[in-house]
Design an enzyme around this catalytic site. Structure first.
Site, short mmCIF file in Angstrom:
data_model
loop_
_atom_site.label_atom_id
_atom_site.label_comp_id
_atom_site.label_asym_id
_atom_site.label_seq_id
_atom_site.Cartn_x
_atom_site.Cartn_y
_atom_site.Cartn_z
N ARG A 158 0.83 -1.20 0.00
CA ARG A 158 0.00 0.00 0.00
C ARG A 158 0.87 1.27 0.00
NH1 ARG A 158 -5.74 1.34 1.14
NH2 ARG A 158 -6.06 -0.35 -0.32
N ALA A 207 -16.87 13.67 2.27
CA ALA A 207 -17.58 12.60 1.58
C ALA A 207 -16.73 12.14 0.40
CB ALA A 207 -18.94 13.09 1.09
N CYS A 213 -19.65 4.32 6.09
CA CYS A 213 -19.93 5.05 7.34
C CYS A 213 -21.34 4.90 7.88
CB CYS A 213 -19.65 6.53 7.14
SG CYS A 213 -17.91 6.88 6.96
N PHE A 235 -20.64 2.58 -4.50
CA PHE A 235 -21.77 2.99 -3.66
C PHE A 235 -22.29 4.37 -4.01
CE2 PHE A 235 -20.60 6.13 -0.38
CZ PHE A 235 -19.22 6.16 -0.48
N LYS A 236 -21.49 5.14 -4.75
CA LYS A 236 -21.93 6.43 -5.31
C LYS A 236 -21.00 6.75 -6.46
CE LYS A 236 -20.54 10.18 -2.94
NZ LYS A 236 -20.18 11.10 -1.83
N ARG A 256 -31.51 5.64 -9.29
CA ARG A 256 -30.94 6.91 -8.81
C ARG A 256 -31.70 8.12 -9.32
NH1 ARG A 256 -27.35 6.57 -4.59
NH2 ARG A 256 -26.26 4.60 -4.75
C1 UDX Z 1 -20.69 10.19 4.41
C2 UDX Z 1 -20.92 11.60 4.99
O1 UDX Z 1 -21.57 12.42 4.01
C3 UDX Z 1 -19.60 12.21 5.39
O2 UDX Z 1 -19.81 13.46 6.02
C4 UDX Z 1 -18.89 11.27 6.35
O3 UDX Z 1 -17.61 11.79 6.65
C5 UDX Z 1 -18.74 9.89 5.73
O4 UDX Z 1 -20.01 9.38 5.33
P1 UDX Z 1 -19.90 9.19 2.06
O5 UDX Z 1 -20.33 7.88 2.62
O6 UDX Z 1 -18.55 9.29 1.43
O7 UDX Z 1 -19.93 10.32 3.21
O8 UDX Z 1 -20.95 9.65 0.93
P2 UDX Z 1 -22.36 10.41 0.93
O9 UDX Z 1 -22.33 11.42 -0.13
O10 UDX Z 1 -22.77 10.88 2.27
O11 UDX Z 1 -23.36 9.28 0.44
C6 UDX Z 1 -23.66 8.12 1.22
C7 UDX Z 1 -24.68 7.26 0.52
O12 UDX Z 1 -25.96 7.89 0.53
C8 UDX Z 1 -24.37 6.99 -0.96
O13 UDX Z 1 -24.69 5.65 -1.27
C9 UDX Z 1 -25.26 7.97 -1.68
O14 UDX Z 1 -25.56 7.54 -2.98
C10 UDX Z 1 -26.49 7.94 -0.78
N1 UDX Z 1 -27.32 9.15 -0.89
C11 UDX Z 1 -26.81 10.38 -0.56
C12 UDX Z 1 -28.66 9.03 -1.28
O15 UDX Z 1 -29.13 7.94 -1.57
N2 UDX Z 1 -29.44 10.17 -1.33
C13 UDX Z 1 -28.96 11.40 -1.00
O16 UDX Z 1 -29.72 12.37 -1.05
C14 UDX Z 1 -27.60 11.51 -0.61
#
Ligand code: UDX
Length: 437
Positions: A22, A144, A256, A318-319, A417
């Site tokens: 890593r 995020a 998270c 996941f996003k 989505r």
């Molecule tokens: C999250 C928090 O936003 C961040 O502050 C923390 O530090 C870590 O966890 P992350 O998991 O990286 O960040 O992504 P985030 O943008 O929050 O999305 C989380 C999930 O929720 C994704 O699967 C996203 O697609 C989903 N999501 C987000 C929705 O389904 N609808 C929304 O309106 C927003």
């Protein structure tokens, strides 16, 4: 750490890890994670004041401030399995610090951890201190994935928790001064240790709760003919509610949300608050239900059977804008469809094929019905249905007329989505469904 190195050129930052492969990757042209803009930042500062090394003991000895950024996965065994955080890596880091420290240190918890972990760290350090003083701070990270560089460049807030003693206050100030290199002071919040640890869990719980709330309403919208995006828009205009994080989806994923809520619930139960635990757990239950509801909708729309039908799953991360697949809703959707004996073809612009296999069927296991395509067009060719599971921008500009022509008919499309123009797709001949519409 790359951002601190970028914004505070006077500070030497060394990232140490026992995992040599890593560290080698971080020192190479091919970084081990995909995050837009990160390469550029690392390129600017690596070798200047950002260093990657496997020399853990030396890293501890040379540091004034040590950020503990190890994994805190959900326990898979013993007491609290499936809910409590596994703190073995935190403990082992605390022991290494105590062993190698040669002077006073400030220890900063960066990992997401259950409330009162600082106590564990303090306890181990105190019992092995050999006369050195240690201050433990909590400094949770709110970035995020996919937008990490922008989030770090201009954070809504930086949170620093510490002991309200003269030594603790001095340590807090030292860390405030690091962030003050680029973050306006009024955005740096200082609290006691427990408030800071708690605020991280609660922030994620609240964010996830908004998604589960709007997703619960998406089911009602589908039943009644309301459009969930219109509902979200209308309620989000109320400044007390606000427009963000109201996007209905196939479900939230990521490392998270689920983990932190389960931790929070576990804590509540530990402290004799089962009603509070149940309240927050329902956010995770709703999310699980939403993922399965999406797969069930695919099966029921395809005349209640997908056996031997080819289903193209577009997106696996996941996003968008990340190659992270942890807790991705795509995993549940693929498993559900495979359980119905569908032939599942996945395409994701950033996630490698072997990872898709590992996440869905497990390391070393075979599942001939699961394949990975190298483009959305290849995945969709000959498919009975398309399921959009990640909101990658490239899916919005696909040539859907071509895709429709190459699919089995009627051609079904399920937008998990709500990123596509469903009325237009319907004019192209798709049987198109969105979430909550
Ligand atoms: C999250 C928090 O936003 C961040 O502050 C923390 O530090 C870590 O966890 P992350 O998991 O990286 O960040 O992504 P985030 O943008 O929050 O999305 C989380 C999930 O929720 C994704 O699967 C996203 O697609 C989903 N999501 C987000 C929705 O389904 N609808 C929304 O309106 C927003």
């Amino acid at each position: 750490m790359a951002m601190i190195a970028l914004k505070a050129p006077g500070i030497q930052v060394t990232v140490v890890d026992l995992n040599a492969a890593r560290i080698a990757a971080w020192n190479s042209g091919d970084l081990p994670i995909y995050e837009p803009g990160l390469d550029e930042v690392v390129r600017q500062v690596r070798g200047r004041n950002l260093h990657f090394s496997t020399a853990v003991a030396e890293g501890i000895r040379d540091a004034d401030i040590i950020f503990v950024s190890v994994n805190t996965p959900t326990k898979t065994y013993g007491v609290g399995a499936g809910r409590a955080a596994d703190l073995r890596y935190i403990e082992s880091v605390a022991r290494s610090i105590a062993e190698h420290a040669n002077g006073p240190k400030i220890i900063v918890e960066k990992s997401t951890i259950p409330v009162k972990t600082a106590e564990t760290i303090k306890d181990i350090l105190a019992a092995n201190s050999r006369g050195h003083t240690f201050q433990v701070l909590s400094n949770p990270e709110f970035l995020a994935e996919g937008t990490a560089i922008a989030d770090l460049t201009a954070p809504d807030r930086v949170l620093i928790g510490g002991e309200r003693t003269p030594g603790g206050e001095a340590a807090i100030q030292t860390l405030v001064d690091v962030y003050a290199n680029w973050v306006p002071r009024e955005r740096i919040i200082t609290t006691n240790l427990w408030s800071s640890e708690m605020a991280k869990l609660v922030a994620n719980a609240f964010l996830a709760q908004r998604i589960s709330s709007i997703n619960s309403i998406s089911a009602l919208c589908e039943a009644t003919g309301a459009d969930v995006d219109e509902v979200a828009h209308a309620i989000g205009r109320d400044s007390r509610i606000g427009p963000k994080f109201l996007k209905a989806s196939v479900g939230f994923g990521g490392s998270c949300f689920q983990k932190d809520i389960l931790n929070l619930a576990y804590l509540c139960e530990h402290f004799g608050l089962p009603e509070v635990a149940a309240y927050w757990e329902s956010v995770v239950r709703m999310n699980d239900w939403q993922k399965h509801r999406f797969s069930r909708r695919i099966v029921s729309s395809l005349y209640n059977t997908v056996a031997e039908k080819r289903i193209a799953v577009l997106g696996f991360a996941f996003k968008k804008d990340t190659n992270d697949t942890r807790e991705s809703p795509a995993i549940a959707v693929c498993r559900d469809l495979l359980a119905e004996q569908a032939r599942v073809v996945v395409y994701d612009p950033k996630v490698p094929a072997h990872e898709i296999h590992e996440e869905v069927v497990g390391k070393g296991k075979q599942e001939p019905r699961l394949t990975v395509a190298s483009s959305a067009y290849e995945a969709a060719a000959g498919a009975h249905a398309i399921a959009v599971v990640t909101e990658w921008d490239e899916f919005k500009t696909l040539d859907f007329a071509r895709i429709q022509a190459e699919m089995k008919h009627p051609a079904f499309l399920f937008d998990g989505r709500n990123i596509l123009d469903l009325p237009r797709l319907r004019t192209l001949g798709f049987r198109a469904h969105g979430i909550g519409k």
